[in-house]
Design a protein around this motif. Sequence first.
Motif, PDB file in Angstrom:
ATOM      1  N   LEU A 110       0.825  -1.211   0.000  1.00 33.18           N
ATOM      2  CA  LEU A 110       0.000   0.000   0.000  1.00 33.18           C
ATOM      3  C   LEU A 110       0.859   1.261   0.000  1.00 33.18           C
ATOM      4  CD1 LEU A 110      -2.713  -1.102   2.580  1.00 33.18           C
ATOM      5  CD2 LEU A 110      -2.902  -1.068   0.073  1.00 33.18           C
ATOM      6  N   ARG A 111       2.118   1.110   0.439  1.00 35.80           N
ATOM      7  CA  ARG A 111       3.036   2.251   0.496  1.00 35.80           C
ATOM      8  C   ARG A 111       4.233   2.092  -0.432  1.00 35.80           C
ATOM      9  NH1 ARG A 111       2.142   0.450   5.411  1.00 35.80           N
ATOM     10  NH2 ARG A 111       4.277  -0.185   5.841  1.00 35.80           N
ATOM     11  N   ASP A 112       4.356   0.939  -1.045  1.00 35.39           N
ATOM     12  CA  ASP A 112       5.529   0.664  -1.874  1.00 35.39           C
ATOM     13  C   ASP A 112       5.066   0.084  -3.212  1.00 35.39           C
ATOM     14  OD1 ASP A 112       7.820  -0.495  -3.067  1.00 35.39           O
ATOM     15  OD2 ASP A 112       8.744  -0.830  -1.113  1.00 35.39           O
ATOM     16  N   SER A 113       5.126   0.901  -4.235  1.00 40.53           N
ATOM     17  CA  SER A 113       4.595   0.487  -5.539  1.00 40.53           C
ATOM     18  C   SER A 113       5.365  -0.685  -6.141  1.00 40.53           C
ATOM     19  CB  SER A 113       4.573   1.660  -6.502  1.00 40.53           C
ATOM     20  OG  SER A 113       5.878   2.144  -6.731  1.00 40.53           O
ATOM     21  N   SER A 114       6.654  -0.820  -5.829  1.00 36.42           N
ATOM     22  CA  SER A 114       7.412  -1.941  -6.400  1.00 36.42           C
ATOM     23  C   SER A 114       6.905  -3.275  -5.846  1.00 36.42           C
ATOM     24  CB  SER A 114       8.909  -1.780  -6.145  1.00 36.42           C
ATOM     25  OG  SER A 114       9.201  -1.837  -4.765  1.00 36.42           O
ATOM     26  N   ILE A 115       6.555  -3.293  -4.576  1.00 32.52           N
ATOM     27  CA  ILE A 115       5.998  -4.513  -3.984  1.00 32.52           C
ATOM     28  C   ILE A 115       4.582  -4.737  -4.505  1.00 32.52           C
ATOM     29  CG2 ILE A 115       5.287  -5.639  -1.827  1.00 32.52           C
ATOM     30  CD1 ILE A 115       7.666  -4.216  -0.506  1.00 32.52           C
ATOM     31  N   ALA A 116       3.839  -3.654  -4.690  1.00 31.44           N
ATOM     32  CA  ALA A 116       2.479  -3.765  -5.227  1.00 31.44           C
ATOM     33  C   ALA A 116       2.495  -4.440  -6.601  1.00 31.44           C
ATOM     34  CB  ALA A 116       1.822  -2.395  -5.310  1.00 31.44           C
ATOM     35  N   VAL A 117       3.446  -4.071  -7.418  1.00 28.27           N
ATOM     36  CA  VAL A 117       3.550  -4.663  -8.756  1.00 28.27           C
ATOM     37  C   VAL A 117       3.832  -6.157  -8.663  1.00 28.27           C
ATOM     38  CG1 VAL A 117       4.971  -4.705 -10.859  1.00 28.27           C
ATOM     39  CG2 VAL A 117       4.220  -2.524  -9.911  1.00 28.27           C
ATOM     40  N   ILE A 118       4.750  -6.534  -7.787  1.00 28.14           N
ATOM     41  CA  ILE A 118       5.126  -7.938  -7.621  1.00 28.14           C
ATOM     42  C   ILE A 118       3.927  -8.754  -7.129  1.00 28.14           C
ATOM     43  CG2 ILE A 118       6.601  -9.536  -6.331  1.00 28.14           C
ATOM     44  CD1 ILE A 118       8.654  -7.177  -6.151  1.00 28.14           C
ATOM     45  N   LEU A 119       3.244  -8.246  -6.119  1.00 25.16           N
ATOM     46  CA  LEU A 119       2.083  -8.971  -5.578  1.00 25.16           C
ATOM     47  C   LEU A 119       0.948  -9.047  -6.583  1.00 25.16           C
ATOM     48  CD1 LEU A 119       1.859  -7.819  -1.865  1.00 25.16           C
ATOM     49  CD2 LEU A 119       2.536 -10.041  -2.744  1.00 25.16           C
ATOM     50  N   LYS A 120       0.771  -7.979  -7.345  1.00 24.54           N
ATOM     51  CA  LYS A 120      -0.288  -7.985  -8.355  1.00 24.54           C
ATOM     52  C   LYS A 120      -0.069  -9.132  -9.339  1.00 24.54           C
ATOM     53  CE  LYS A 120      -2.639  -5.275 -11.810  1.00 24.54           C
ATOM     54  NZ  LYS A 120      -2.737  -4.036 -12.553  1.00 24.54           N
ATOM     55  N   GLU A 121       1.178  -9.355  -9.726  1.00 20.39           N
ATOM     56  CA  GLU A 121       1.489 -10.472 -10.628  1.00 20.39           C
ATOM     57  C   GLU A 121       1.133 -11.807  -9.985  1.00 20.39           C
ATOM     58  OE1 GLU A 121       5.615 -10.095 -11.654  1.00 20.39           O
ATOM     59  OE2 GLU A 121       5.291  -8.192 -12.702  1.00 20.39           O
ATOM     60  N   MET A 122       1.468 -11.970  -8.705  1.00 19.73           N
ATOM     61  CA  MET A 122       1.185 -13.218  -8.013  1.00 19.73           C
ATOM     62  C   MET A 122      -0.325 -13.466  -7.945  1.00 19.73           C
ATOM     63  SD  MET A 122       2.215 -14.481  -4.150  1.00 19.73           S
ATOM     64  CE  MET A 122       0.964 -13.597  -3.238  1.00 19.73           C
ATOM     65  N   TYR A 123      -1.062 -12.450  -7.515  1.00 18.24           N
ATOM     66  CA  TYR A 123      -2.506 -12.631  -7.388  1.00 18.24           C
ATOM     67  C   TYR A 123      -3.185 -12.742  -8.746  1.00 18.24           C
ATOM     68  CZ  TYR A 123      -2.034 -11.899  -2.396  1.00 18.24           C
ATOM     69  OH  TYR A 123      -1.693 -12.037  -1.074  1.00 18.24           O
TER      70      TYR A 123
END
Length: 188
Positions: A110-123
């Motif tokens: 929610l605060r780190d877009s790089s992690i958001a991108v990675i998780l979005k791929e997983m989900y």
Amino acid sequence: MGGEQRRKELIALAYSIIAEKGFEGLRVRDVASRAGINGATLHYYFPTKEAMVQAVVEHLTEQFSTLREQNSELTDPLAMLRQEFADVTYRMEKFPELFIVAAELELRSLRDSSIAVILKEMYQAWQDYLAALLQNGVTQKVFRSDLDVQTTAIAITTLIRGLGSQLGSEKGDQISRIATQVEQWIMA
């Protein structure tokens, strides 16, 4: 120890630190210390903390998909969906740290877009798998012909992710009830 084995060890250490201390407790120097190496050696494997987090997410993805691969002989869409819920129940009971790490990474995203991108791929991969499973069920006339498979896949993953972040020992029973409700929604 070989390079790939060492890398896996470092990923497992980072994963366990997130499970123990949360994402905010993940320090590169702590991973190096637990592994008995210096920071420069760790940076050989992971030049940035983001690279290490990417590897942890890949590890998480692998852990979530392992059971699905073991049950790849299933072809009946309803049996496959039931197995998906059974696999989640098993993981929650036997490997609760999977859901702790996933929740930690989700909060951080929610605060780190790089992690958001990675998780979005997983989900997205999980949702794509479920959408294909549901579409197969629609095609075979097992599931409702008017089923919105994309929205249903999102709903299922959202329900499971939400349940994974709740506390308590009755998760298996809750997942069973959710699975029964989902079947009622989608059956032809």
